[in-house]
Design a protein around this motif. Sequence first.
Motif, short mmCIF file in Angstrom:
data_model
loop_
_atom_site.label_atom_id
_atom_site.label_comp_id
_atom_site.label_asym_id
_atom_site.label_seq_id
_atom_site.Cartn_x
_atom_site.Cartn_y
_atom_site.Cartn_z
N GLN A 1 -10.19 -1.89 -0.24
CA GLN A 1 -9.51 -1.74 1.04
C GLN A 1 -8.01 -2.05 0.95
N CYS A 33 -9.51 9.50 4.15
CA CYS A 33 -10.60 8.57 3.81
C CYS A 33 -11.97 9.21 3.99
N SER A 85 0.84 -1.20 0.00
CA SER A 85 0.00 0.00 0.00
C SER A 85 0.88 1.25 0.00
N PRO A 129 -11.93 2.66 7.58
CA PRO A 129 -11.54 1.27 7.81
C PRO A 129 -12.09 0.74 9.12
N VAL A 187 -5.27 7.92 10.31
CA VAL A 187 -6.47 8.08 9.49
C VAL A 187 -7.01 9.49 9.63
N LEU A 224 -3.71 7.75 5.80
CA LEU A 224 -4.90 7.44 5.01
C LEU A 224 -5.88 8.60 5.13
N CYS A 240 -6.22 -1.00 9.74
CA CYS A 240 -5.30 -0.04 9.12
C CYS A 240 -4.40 0.58 10.19
N TYR A 291 -5.24 0.59 1.72
CA TYR A 291 -4.70 0.88 3.06
C TYR A 291 -4.37 -0.38 3.86
N ARG A 292 -4.80 -1.54 3.41
CA ARG A 292 -4.67 -2.77 4.20
C ARG A 292 -3.21 -3.07 4.57
N HIS A 293 -2.27 -2.69 3.69
CA HIS A 293 -0.86 -3.03 3.90
C HIS A 293 -0.02 -1.79 4.24
N GLN A 294 -0.69 -0.73 4.69
CA GLN A 294 0.05 0.44 5.13
C GLN A 294 0.79 0.13 6.44
#
Length: 459
Positions: free
Chosen positions: A200, A214, A172, A220, A229, A212, A225, A203-206
């Motif tokens: 998703q 959003c 991500s 999320p 955020v 993020l 996450c 941001y899933r692998h941030q």
Amino acid sequence: MTQIDPFIEGKKVLLLGFGREGQSTYQMLTRTKAYKELAVADRLAERPQHVDPEVAWIFGPDYQTVMEDYDLVFKSPGIVLDRPAASYRCHIVSQSQLFFSLFRDQIIGITGTKGKSTTTSLLYHILRSAGRKVLLAGNIGIPAFDQIDRADPDTDIVFELSCHQLEHMTVSPHIALLLNIHEEHLDHYGTMDKYIQSKQNIYRHQRPGDILVCGEQCLPPKGICPATVIPVVDLGESHPSAKDPADPLTSPSAVLLRGSQIFWKEGSYQIPSERLHLLGHHNHYDIAFVYQVCKLKGIDDETFARGLESYEPLPHRLSFLGEKDGIRYYDDSISTICDTTIQALNTLKDTDTVLIGGMDRGIDYGDLIRYLSSSPIPHIILMEATGKRIYKEIIQDFPELATSGRLTLTGHLEEAVRAAKALTRPGRCCVLSPAAASYGIFKDFEERGDVFKRLTLGS
């Protein structure tokens, strides 16, 4: 030696799909030939002229059956695998995956069901006009590998991501923007949950320290996450009763949009809407995302405003085409869901005629039908498969609209335009805002918009 050579060195490599991205990958890989073997597999393509004779070319409906003969498979976005990716012995990657592996700390990744191209191009334009070193890539139409040699360590990379590009991503971006999620692409994903899971992945692998930005509608779930955020909350166009920006229930990190004013933790910014080429409150929402990123990048309000005011919108996005016989024509061919058609009609207050319909992807048209039933728009022209379905649903559930004389059912766009020319009153607007996909009828939404322009203005 190219930067991706370590990923392919000594391996048997297959390019799955030979569209724009597949051709870009082919050009990159054949530059140094670090692979052991290279092949191209595509359902529809034909072997092009002047290609490396040592490359194997595999075409036809069974093109995916050869995947496990190779070590590494570059899958183009949108190709639906015959079975789950994890079940293959080969390693399946994409341009985006490798590009992000190399440059993720420099990437501002942008996705959303709607508005991602406008947000991407606007952010790129403002960063560039501010004197930043910046590149544009991704779903905006520029394959990532076409930019790989231009990406210096101090370069910002603005990268638009489609759901298809995100579907199998395990990397991500450092800064991710998720604008919104609406019902779309169910013909590909089957369920809304699978479509959401794809989105998703932005941001899933941030990582901790990432950011993020959003939309409030698609924040999320807790624990998914690790990034910081920053919610973006749309309080509406002009609602005096809407939540006050100083409301203690509002997250202190949130960016708030009320009308054309952006509020954030350190102040506010008034969008100079009367000096912009971007029309509509939905574009103010996209501007709020761009504004937040520019603040993170240290761009002051005066510089931001100059870039904002000089930005020219992308075509086919509520674009004014011109006037003929007193009728003003607008092209909103990009609209493939109900929400964007509603946004377009809310923006163009003097719309006399709207053209709706296209490929039927099975989405729910209830919200759009309810909006049309209470709107003052006198002429609603329905076309193609979705137009027929909407017409049937109106007859069944909205008898007052069905008998109002406001509906015109047509076959294709050409017939719909003929009807629009006869019905639209001089001095008013006619807008193509289909709320449906173009596939199977036109090559893409761009061609649909171009045909609409030719049919209405003769050019």
